[in-house]
Design an enzyme around this catalytic site. Structure first.
Site, PDB file in Angstrom:
ATOM      1  N   CYS A   1       1.078  -1.505   0.138  1.00  0.00           N
ATOM      2  CA  CYS A   1      -0.252   0.030   0.077  1.00  0.00           C
ATOM      3  C   CYS A   1       0.821   0.943   0.458  1.00  0.00           C
ATOM      4  O   CYS A   1       1.936   1.425  -1.214  1.00  0.00           O
ATOM      5  CB  CYS A   1      -0.914   0.142   0.854  1.00  0.00           C
TER       6      CYS A   1
ATOM      7  N   GLU B   1      -2.776  -8.899   3.388  1.00  0.00           N
ATOM      8  CA  GLU B   1      -2.805  -9.328   4.865  1.00  0.00           C
ATOM      9  C   GLU B   1      -4.841  -9.507   4.775  1.00  0.00           C
ATOM     10  O   GLU B   1      -4.453  -9.830   5.760  1.00  0.00           O
ATOM     11  CB  GLU B   1      -2.136  -8.724   5.440  1.00  0.00           C
TER      12      GLU B   1
ATOM     13  N   HIS C   1      -3.925  -4.746   0.005  1.00  0.00           N
ATOM     14  CA  HIS C   1      -4.000  -5.215   1.363  1.00  0.00           C
ATOM     15  C   HIS C   1      -3.626  -6.542   1.524  1.00  0.00           C
ATOM     16  O   HIS C   1      -4.710  -6.873   1.397  1.00  0.00           O
ATOM     17  CB  HIS C   1      -4.865  -4.086   2.422  1.00  0.00           C
TER      18      HIS C   1
END
Lengths: 214, 286
Positions: free
Chosen positions: A88, A198, A196
């Site tokens: 990001c 994750e 993102h």
């Protein structure tokens, strides 16, 4: 003295006081890694892999990195040939500069700059949501997208995007409104991902897993 | 792509569901619902502590911690968050965003404080809207119970200026009824706001969800009953405790028949089926 091309330490998640690093750590732990969250330049120099996460404003992020004396260690690490990924805002920081809230210099690891996403009817900025990965000229085999396929979606939250000078640094594109922008970068062992991973379910975990096995 | 966000209203250790945010019925452990929705492709999850405003604090930290270890999509948590410190502790537990209503209405500066500390992307303004006889919409607080005197569109505009990054727009009139989203409300706010608007409250069928997207111009849709009663058809809840109204789960209704004993007006559906049908109807989703 240049860093060796192999690290001895664990995967390091760079802590520069901005974002929720724990979510990146949780995803890496889920994949069997035991990362350290650190702002210690020596731990960075020793790391076998480095994740540069990021949420927030470009200028603040660079100021925080400077304050913690992390700019040169990150540049040296990137030159070592060991795997690095910016996520990001962390991806945007790899570039030369951004004009988010005034012109700010970045880490200059990948040539290019960051620009604001243009508004288009039906496409609000920030871009918040899931978008697909589109292939670029380079194959994905052996990269962070080694386990990904065109059309795989990731979760994005951003108002700016990167514009690398060299088109060959683009590993994947994403389309939002009328704009097709670089969403995954690769130059040597340095990677950037605008999304993102994750927080991107199985497709995001696949990207991180590929990073961990570089 | 439209985001589909299951909403889990949580009271104590359980997911509950009511009508107009009241009359709560215990449906089972949040971990089981969350795990199922994650597996089925939820784009995000929303946890609301339904009794937090009553007690003045959010009690979800432990549930959030357990969720964040296993579920890798964005998690928004709301209910009873009153200060930057409250937000910090729930983010530390593993939430990615916070939804704030009552405390923001009482102290709009909180919106800027949260946005400055953690970024706008983290600050979701939760709006509980009730339609007045005049046709205007008023913001309600304290889980739909208290009038605020604030008009919804003006409040959203102010909140976005202060730093709200998304709007969670719940129609208190429609919530839990299965009568469909309030399309007029959704369109009014989605068209006016520069930030994404998440429509919430009233989904009784796939078509309702589709209308919120196409006619309501929603950027994301949130729903509870249709998914929960769908999930209950194939879930075994052994461990819901004795707290609250557990009659529904205790009646030992055969699993397959539970949907018929759900709320009137609710056509239960799995998340996978919901997304498949939305795609068929022309709304792309993941």
């Amino acid at each position: 003295m240049p860093l060796s091309s192999r690290g001895v330490g664990p995967t390091a998640i760079v802590d520069y006081g901005l974002c929720n690093l724990a979510s990146v750590a949780r995803a890496l732990r889920h994949l069997g890694s035991e990362p350290v969250i650190t702002s210690d330049p020596d731990e960075l120099r020793a790391a076998s892999r480095v994740v540069l996460p990021g949420v927030g404003a470009f200028g603040t992020a660079m100021a925080n990195l400077r304050e913690r004396a992390l700019i040169a260690p990150l540049q040296e690490y990137a030159a070592s040939g060991r795997p690095l990924i910016g996520l990001c805002l962390g991806m945007q920081l790899l570039m030369d500069e951004s004009d988010e809230g005034g012109l700010h210099r970045g880490l200059g690891i990948i040539a290019g700059r960051c620009a604001r996403l243009p508004r288009a009817p039906g496409y609000k900025v920030p871009h918040i949501g899931w978008s697909g990965l589109e292939p670029a000229a380079r194959p994905w085999t052996g990269t962070v997208l080694g386990r990904s396929a065109p059309g795989d979606t990731l979760y994005f939250v951003h108002s700016f995007h990167v514009l690398p000078v060299d088109e060959r640094d683009v590993l994947a594109y994403t389309t939002y409104g009328a704009l097709r922008y670089c969403s995954v970068l690769a130059r040597g062992s340095v990677y950037g991902c605008q999304a993102h991973p994750e927080k991107s379910s199985r497709t995001g975990l696949a990207l991180l897993e590929s990073f961990l096995s570089l | 792509m439209i985001r589909i966000i299951p909403r889990l209203d949580i009271k104590g250790p359980n997911v509950v569901k009511g009508v107009h945010l009241e009359g709560l019925r215990v449906l089972g452990r949040p971990e089981l619902f969350a795990a199922r929705y994650y597996e089925e492709g939820a784009d995000e999850l929303l946890y609301m502590d339904t009794v937090a405003s009553l007690y003045g604090r959010n009690n979800l930290a432990e549930i959030v911690e357990r969720t964040a270890e296993q579920i890798f999509v964005p998690l928004t948590v709301g209910g009873g968050l009153r200060s930057v410190e409250d937000v910090r502790s729930i983010l530390r537990a593993g939430a990615d965003k916070v939804a704030i209503n009552t405390a923001a209405v009482a102290n709009p500066r909180l919106i800027s404080e949260v946005a400055d500390a953690f970024g706008s992307q983290c600050m979701v303004l939760s709006v509980e809207a009730r339609r007045l006889p005049t046709g205007a919409y008023e913001c309600m607080t304290d889980n739909g119970r208290e009038n605020s005197g604030r008009e919804v569109a003006a409040w959203v505009e102010e909140a976005v200026r202060l730093g709200a990054g998304e709007i969670l727009l719940t129609s208190v009139d429609r919530e839990g009824t299965g009568k469909g989203y309030d399309l007029e409300l959704t369109r009014l706010i989605a068209d006016a706001a520069d930030v994404p608007v998440i429509a919430c409250g009233g989904a009784g069928s796939v078509e309702d969800v589709q209308r919120a997207i196409v006619e309501g111009h929603a950027d994301a849709v949130c729903m509870a009953s249709i998914l929960h009663y769908g999930a209950l058809q194939s879930m075994q809840h052994a461990d819901y405790g004795d707290e609250g109204n557990v009659d529904f789960l205790k009646r030992k209704i055969p699993l397959a028949a539970r949907s018929e004993h759900g709320r009137r007006g609710i056509e239960p559906v799995s998340l996978v089926e919901l997304k498949r049908r939305l795609r068929e109807l022309g709304s792309p989703c993941r």
